[in-house]
Write a protein that holds these residues in place. Structure first.
Motif, PDB file in Angstrom:
ATOM      1  N   ASN A   7     102.132  68.384  45.937  1.00 38.79           N
ATOM      2  CA  ASN A   7     101.017  69.213  45.477  1.00 38.79           C
ATOM      3  C   ASN A   7     100.642  68.848  44.050  1.00 38.79           C
ATOM      4  O   ASN A   7     101.384  68.184  43.347  1.00 38.79           O
ATOM      5  N   GLY A   8      99.493  69.329  43.614  1.00 36.78           N
ATOM      6  CA  GLY A   8      99.072  69.156  42.228  1.00 36.78           C
ATOM      7  C   GLY A   8      98.338  67.865  41.949  1.00 36.78           C
ATOM      8  O   GLY A   8      98.152  67.501  40.791  1.00 36.78           O
TER       9      GLY A   8
ATOM     10  N   SER B 180      85.580  68.941  42.307  1.00 38.39           N
ATOM     11  CA  SER B 180      86.647  68.329  41.515  1.00 38.39           C
ATOM     12  C   SER B 180      87.671  69.420  41.265  1.00 38.39           C
ATOM     13  O   SER B 180      87.311  70.541  40.905  1.00 38.39           O
ATOM     14  N   GLY B 181      88.953  69.133  41.501  1.00 32.83           N
ATOM     15  CA  GLY B 181      89.995  70.140  41.323  1.00 32.83           C
ATOM     16  C   GLY B 181      91.361  69.577  41.633  1.00 32.83           C
ATOM     17  O   GLY B 181      91.583  68.377  41.537  1.00 32.83           O
ATOM     18  N   LYS B 182      92.289  70.456  42.006  1.00 35.24           N
ATOM     19  CA  LYS B 182      93.668  70.073  42.308  1.00 35.24           C
ATOM     20  C   LYS B 182      94.065  70.582  43.687  1.00 35.24           C
ATOM     21  O   LYS B 182      93.529  71.573  44.167  1.00 35.24           O
ATOM     22  N   THR B 183      95.039  69.888  44.282  1.00 34.92           N
ATOM     23  CA  THR B 183      95.571  70.330  45.571  1.00 34.92           C
ATOM     24  C   THR B 183      96.702  71.310  45.341  1.00 34.92           C
ATOM     25  O   THR B 183      97.366  71.227  44.309  1.00 34.92           O
TER      26      THR B 183
ATOM     27  N   GLU C 160      99.825  61.212  38.473  1.00 36.04           N
ATOM     28  CA  GLU C 160     100.658  60.314  37.691  1.00 36.04           C
ATOM     29  C   GLU C 160     101.936  60.000  38.464  1.00 36.04           C
ATOM     30  O   GLU C 160     102.585  60.881  39.025  1.00 36.04           O
ATOM     31  N   GLY C 161     102.275  58.699  38.505  1.00 37.98           N
ATOM     32  CA  GLY C 161     103.454  58.245  39.215  1.00 37.98           C
ATOM     33  C   GLY C 161     103.201  57.917  40.671  1.00 37.98           C
ATOM     34  O   GLY C 161     104.105  57.491  41.381  1.00 37.98           O
ATOM     35  N   PHE C 162     101.945  58.124  41.135  1.00 42.40           N
ATOM     36  CA  PHE C 162     101.591  57.871  42.528  1.00 42.40           C
ATOM     37  C   PHE C 162     100.351  56.988  42.597  1.00 42.40           C
ATOM     38  O   PHE C 162      99.511  57.017  41.705  1.00 42.40           O
TER      39      PHE C 162
END
Length: 165
Positions: free
Chosen positions: A39-40, A55-58, A83-85
């Motif tokens: 998530n995120g 536009s947003g976050k999961t 980040e990191g993915f």
């Protein structure tokens, strides 16, 4: 015939002529759930005209139009970044509403098939989206090499240095 009966028959006839099953039973906008593992993740959604619509976050749920004009379904691309993915772009799947196919066969008729449901976008459906993000294999942070001269080494550490031949 009584005037109430005539009015009822007239209203029923008009409703039967202009009925279209998907527009009545289904809808032209759908709540779409978008999830990522983990998530995120930041998400950006653009339509087929390349206009940003969200536009947003999961995780998130938003309402999207299924149609984009007469007999045209809308298409949405969703880009996931975290980040990191590894960044990933995928499509929200669109399908034909079952009420458009079967409902108009029995209730809506040609008006539903050819005019009302294609014009309103009710002939289309949108599916929920679940994406598993892949971890980046290579770190974006680089190690730095720093070169110093013997003059920069403190005197207390000079005895610990090993001379390489």
């Amino acid at each position: 015939m009584k005037s109430g009966t005539v009015q009822f028959v007239a209203v029923f006839a008009v409703a039967a002529v202009f009925a279209s099953c998907a527009s009545i039973v289904s809808k032209s906008e759908y709540p779409v759930s978008i999830n990522s593992k983990p998530n995120g993740a930041d998400i950006t959604i653009v339509n087929k005209a390349n206009m940003k619509v969200f536009s947003g976050k999961t995780p998130t749920t938003l309402t999207l139009k299924a149609g984009a004009g007469y007999f045209k379904g809308e298409e949405y691309s969703v880009t996931f970044t975290k980040e990191g993915f590894t960044s990933q772009t995928t499509q929200i799947k669109r399908g034909v509403d079952g009420w458009y196919i079967a409902g108009n066969l029995f209730f809506g008729g040609l008006i539903g098939y050819l005019i009302v449901d294609p014009a309103t976008g009710a002939m289309w459906t949108l599916e929920n989206l679940d994406v598993e993000l892949d971890q980046e294999l290579i770190s974006t942070k680089q190690n730095q090499l720093q070169i110093i001269t013997m003059d920069d080494v403190p005197d207390t550490m000079k005895d610990d240095l090993v001379k390489i031949k």
